[in-house]
Enzyme design. Structure first.
Site, PDB file in Angstrom:
ATOM      1  N   ARG A 154      17.208  22.002 -20.822  1.00  0.00           N
ATOM      2  CA  ARG A 154      18.008  21.326 -19.690  1.00  0.00           C
ATOM      3  C   ARG A 154      19.530  20.427 -20.642  1.00  0.00           C
ATOM      4  O   ARG A 154      20.093  19.284 -20.530  1.00  0.00           O
ATOM      5  CB  ARG A 154      17.663  20.489 -18.872  1.00  0.00           C
ATOM      6  N   ARG A 163      23.457  16.652 -16.362  1.00  0.00           N
ATOM      7  CA  ARG A 163      24.308  14.890 -15.318  1.00  0.00           C
ATOM      8  C   ARG A 163      23.787  13.881 -16.970  1.00  0.00           C
ATOM      9  O   ARG A 163      24.222  13.337 -16.314  1.00  0.00           O
ATOM     10  CB  ARG A 163      22.940  14.667 -14.039  1.00  0.00           C
ATOM     11  N   ARG A 187      31.487  19.831 -12.537  1.00  0.00           N
ATOM     12  CA  ARG A 187      30.191  19.749 -11.120  1.00  0.00           C
ATOM     13  C   ARG A 187      30.647  19.726 -10.312  1.00  0.00           C
ATOM     14  O   ARG A 187      30.715  20.133  -9.480  1.00  0.00           O
ATOM     15  CB  ARG A 187      28.954  18.991 -11.648  1.00  0.00           C
ATOM     16  N   ASP A 222      19.269  28.746 -12.289  1.00  0.00           N
ATOM     17  CA  ASP A 222      18.266  28.495 -12.056  1.00  0.00           C
ATOM     18  C   ASP A 222      17.335  29.098 -12.134  1.00  0.00           C
ATOM     19  O   ASP A 222      17.613  30.390 -11.578  1.00  0.00           O
ATOM     20  CB  ASP A 222      19.022  27.377 -10.706  1.00  0.00           C
ATOM     21  N   TYR A 227       7.990  26.938  -5.379  1.00  0.00           N
ATOM     22  CA  TYR A 227       9.479  26.845  -3.783  1.00  0.00           C
ATOM     23  C   TYR A 227       8.920  27.647  -3.335  1.00  0.00           C
ATOM     24  O   TYR A 227       9.573  27.245  -1.610  1.00  0.00           O
ATOM     25  CB  TYR A 227      10.367  26.703  -5.042  1.00  0.00           C
TER      26      TYR A 227
HETATM   27  O1  CP3 Z   1      18.280  23.967 -19.391  1.00  0.00           O
HETATM   28  C1  CP3 Z   1      19.607  24.269 -19.168  1.00  0.00           C
HETATM   29  O2  CP3 Z   1      20.316  23.122 -19.616  1.00  0.00           O
HETATM   30  C2  CP3 Z   1      20.186  25.642 -17.972  1.00  0.00           C
HETATM   31  C3  CP3 Z   1      19.647  25.232 -16.914  1.00  0.00           C
HETATM   32  C4  CP3 Z   1      18.440  24.948 -16.290  1.00  0.00           C
HETATM   33  C5  CP3 Z   1      18.771  24.553 -14.913  1.00  0.00           C
HETATM   34  N1  CP3 Z   1      17.433  24.308 -14.291  1.00  0.00           N
HETATM   35  C6  CP3 Z   1      20.017  23.767 -14.620  1.00  0.00           C
HETATM   36  C7  CP3 Z   1      19.366  22.627 -13.560  1.00  0.00           C
HETATM   37  C8  CP3 Z   1      17.706  26.251 -16.109  1.00  0.00           C
HETATM   38  C9  CP3 Z   1      16.799  26.340 -17.325  1.00  0.00           C
HETATM   39  C10 CP3 Z   1      17.248  25.479 -15.154  1.00  0.00           C
HETATM   40  C11 CP3 Z   1      15.180  25.529 -14.663  1.00  0.00           C
HETATM   41  C12 CP3 Z   1      14.263  25.372 -13.613  1.00  0.00           C
HETATM   42  N2  CP3 Z   1      14.920  25.014 -12.798  1.00  0.00           N
HETATM   43  C13 CP3 Z   1      13.254  24.573 -13.505  1.00  0.00           C
HETATM   44  C14 CP3 Z   1      12.221  25.136 -15.412  1.00  0.00           C
HETATM   45  C15 CP3 Z   1      12.345  23.972 -16.375  1.00  0.00           C
HETATM   46  C16 CP3 Z   1      11.744  22.525 -15.370  1.00  0.00           C
HETATM   47  O3  CP3 Z   1      12.144  21.609 -15.646  1.00  0.00           O
HETATM   48  O4  CP3 Z   1      10.705  22.389 -15.071  1.00  0.00           O
HETATM   49  C17 CP3 Z   1      12.967  24.772 -12.171  1.00  0.00           C
HETATM   50  C18 CP3 Z   1      11.217  24.115 -12.323  1.00  0.00           C
HETATM   51  C19 CP3 Z   1      13.979  24.682 -11.917  1.00  0.00           C
HETATM   52  C20 CP3 Z   1      14.388  24.376  -9.917  1.00  0.00           C
HETATM   53  C21 CP3 Z   1      14.887  22.879  -9.733  1.00  0.00           C
HETATM   54  N3  CP3 Z   1      16.508  22.862 -10.749  1.00  0.00           N
HETATM   55  C22 CP3 Z   1      14.848  21.716  -9.811  1.00  0.00           C
HETATM   56  C23 CP3 Z   1      13.524  21.138  -9.288  1.00  0.00           C
HETATM   57  C24 CP3 Z   1      16.287  20.954  -9.742  1.00  0.00           C
HETATM   58  C25 CP3 Z   1      16.416  18.880  -9.108  1.00  0.00           C
HETATM   59  C26 CP3 Z   1      15.815  18.720  -9.826  1.00  0.00           C
HETATM   60  C27 CP3 Z   1      16.648  17.942 -10.496  1.00  0.00           C
HETATM   61  O5  CP3 Z   1      16.722  18.155 -12.003  1.00  0.00           O
HETATM   62  O6  CP3 Z   1      17.840  17.821  -9.858  1.00  0.00           O
HETATM   63  C28 CP3 Z   1      16.822  21.706 -10.101  1.00  0.00           C
HETATM   64  C29 CP3 Z   1      18.135  21.640 -10.117  1.00  0.00           C
HETATM   65  C30 CP3 Z   1      19.117  21.576 -11.119  1.00  0.00           C
HETATM   66  N4  CP3 Z   1      18.528  22.622 -12.521  1.00  0.00           N
HETATM   67  C31 CP3 Z   1      20.103  20.950 -12.827  1.00  0.00           C
HETATM   68  C32 CP3 Z   1      20.469  21.647 -13.085  1.00  0.00           C
HETATM   69  C33 CP3 Z   1      21.201  20.958 -14.442  1.00  0.00           C
HETATM   70  C34 CP3 Z   1      20.342  19.477 -11.739  1.00  0.00           C
HETATM   71  C35 CP3 Z   1      21.871  20.550 -10.466  1.00  0.00           C
HETATM   72  C36 CP3 Z   1      22.913  19.343 -10.238  1.00  0.00           C
HETATM   73  O7  CP3 Z   1      23.835  19.001 -11.072  1.00  0.00           O
HETATM   74  O8  CP3 Z   1      22.896  18.374  -9.133  1.00  0.00           O
END
Ligand code: CP3
Length: 351
Positions: free
Chosen positions: A31, A35, A44, A81, A157
């Site tokens: 990640r 944010r 974003r 994602d 999910y």
């Molecule tokens: O790592 C990186 O920089 C690459 C991008 C990336 C995102 N999600 C961007 C994201 C990667 C590799 C993921 C993987 C992901 N997504 C996982 C597996 C890794 C982990 O963190 O356990 C999972 C379970 C998800 C599903 C997901 N996406 C959730 C549960 C959420 C909401 C929680 C949160 O952090 O907001 C997301 C949203 C998400 N994915 C964001 C980002 C940058 C935040 C969204 C936003 O900008 O509003």
């Protein structure tokens, strides 16, 4: 592989695909685009919704590059994602602002049967356009990691319709209707192979499979729903791309970590914050690269406790193929200057 990328010149690949014991180790952070960076929040905002950002190759490339410009990480990770796959298969997916992902739950054979592998081309194509743009924008020595969620984690999910602390909906379905769960896992596995191969064709030089919720699977269920589908993906991708390095991240697999590595044949393994690195060094063959495992909350706190823990991680993995990372993703409240201090401290290390 497109562009002038040469794995031999990448410190990340010298470790992961070679046998270099780099000092300091290569570093990237799960990640790393997100944010906690003000420039991410600005892009974003411009993109509209989160999925709009994922499907906008220009802006998704931009946010992938943001942490590379700031910190010169040894690897970039595609900005997308894990829920792109169910979305591309036709499941309804959206992100509730301030809350997280929502999906129209898939819980019956009939619902699973509507997931359509032949429909994924357009959405996978947009993600792959992002991959090509990132490769063209990256320095020649920086690796590019493509990724997907492991079938079990995506299924938690897809079945539950949202994140949950215990993945109860998916576990319940796996017990009550194992055949329905198997159908779902099979379609997700098939889609993952297609998706990852397309990312490699577009310029990804490494793949990571995120199994965030592997730890919720008891005993033999772990082999069926975590290890077996991951092995199928590894084998399926290698049938077309024999040399692509693959990192598995079965979060909170606990005592099952070494067995997962052996059974799946991954080249590297992500260690979550609970992994005792000296145990991983002892139990996992030295041909396999370890990656991890600073607590993301220690990166929020920063200061001496963080620096001491970094030293501990480096000492525990000295003499080992190792990539520095967190044990889970960066959290939004992370001060960007702490990331700077982390990178500086790791790179200060000398042989
Ligand atoms: O790592 C990186 O920089 C690459 C991008 C990336 C995102 N999600 C961007 C994201 C990667 C590799 C993921 C993987 C992901 N997504 C996982 C597996 C890794 C982990 O963190 O356990 C999972 C379970 C998800 C599903 C997901 N996406 C959730 C549960 C959420 C909401 C929680 C949160 O952090 O907001 C997301 C949203 C998400 N994915 C964001 C980002 C940058 C935040 C969204 C936003 O900008 O509003």
């Amino acid at each position: 592989m497109p562009s002038g990328f040469d794995p031999a010149k990448s410190r990340f690949h010298q470790t992961l695909s070679g046998d270099a014991l780099n000092t300091p180790p290569p570093i990237w952070l799960m990640r790393q685009a997100g944010r906690y960076l003000p420039e991410y929040r600005a892009t974003r905002e411009d993109a509209g919704g989160f999925l709009d950002l994922c499907y906008n190759p220009e802006l998704a490339c931009e946010v992938t590059m943001q942490p590379i410009r700031r910190y010169s990480f040894d690897a970039a990770i595609l900005f997308a994602d894990i829920l792109i796959i169910p979305d591309a298969l036709g499941q309804k997916v959206w992100f509730e602002p301030g809350e997280g992902p929502r999906l129209e739950p898939v819980t019956t054979r009939d619902a699973v049967a509507t997931l359509d592998l032949s429909a994924t081309g357009e959405k996978f194509g947009l993600i792959c356009e992002t991959v090509s743009r990132i490769r063209a924008a990256l320095p020649e020595t920086t690796a590019l990691i493509g990724f997907c969620g492991a079938p079990w984690t995506v299924a938690t999910y897809a079945v539950g319709g949202r994140g949950s602390p215990d993945q109860a909906a998916a576990r319940g379905l796996a017990y009550a209707e194992p055949q329905t769960m198997q159908m779902l896992i099979d379609v997700l596995t098939e889609a993952s192979i297609t998706y990852l191969c397309a990312q490699v064709d577009a310029g990804a030089d490494t793949l990571q499979i995120f199994d965030t919720w592997a730890g919720s699977l008891p005993d033999d269920e772990f082999d069926r729903w975590c290890t077996a589908p991951t092995k199928a993906i590894v084998d399926g991708v290698r049938a077309r791309h024999p040399n692509i390095p693959i990192i598995g991240f079965p979060r909170q697999a606990g005592t099952r970590l070494a067995g997962y590595v052996e059974a799946t044949g991954v080249d590297g393994v992500g260690c979550d914050t609970t992994v005792v690195l000296t145990d991983a060094v002892r139990d996992i063959p030295s041909t396999v690269t370890l990656q991890g495992n600073l607590d993301p909350l220690l990166l929020v706190a920063g200061g001496d406790p963080m620096l001491r823990r970094i030293d501990h991680i480096l000492a525990a993995t000295a003499g080992r193929k190792f990539i520095f990372n967190l044990g889970h993703g960066i959290v939004p409240q992370t001060p960007p200057e702490n990331v700077e201090a982390l990178v500086k401290h790791v790179r200060r290390q000398t042989a």
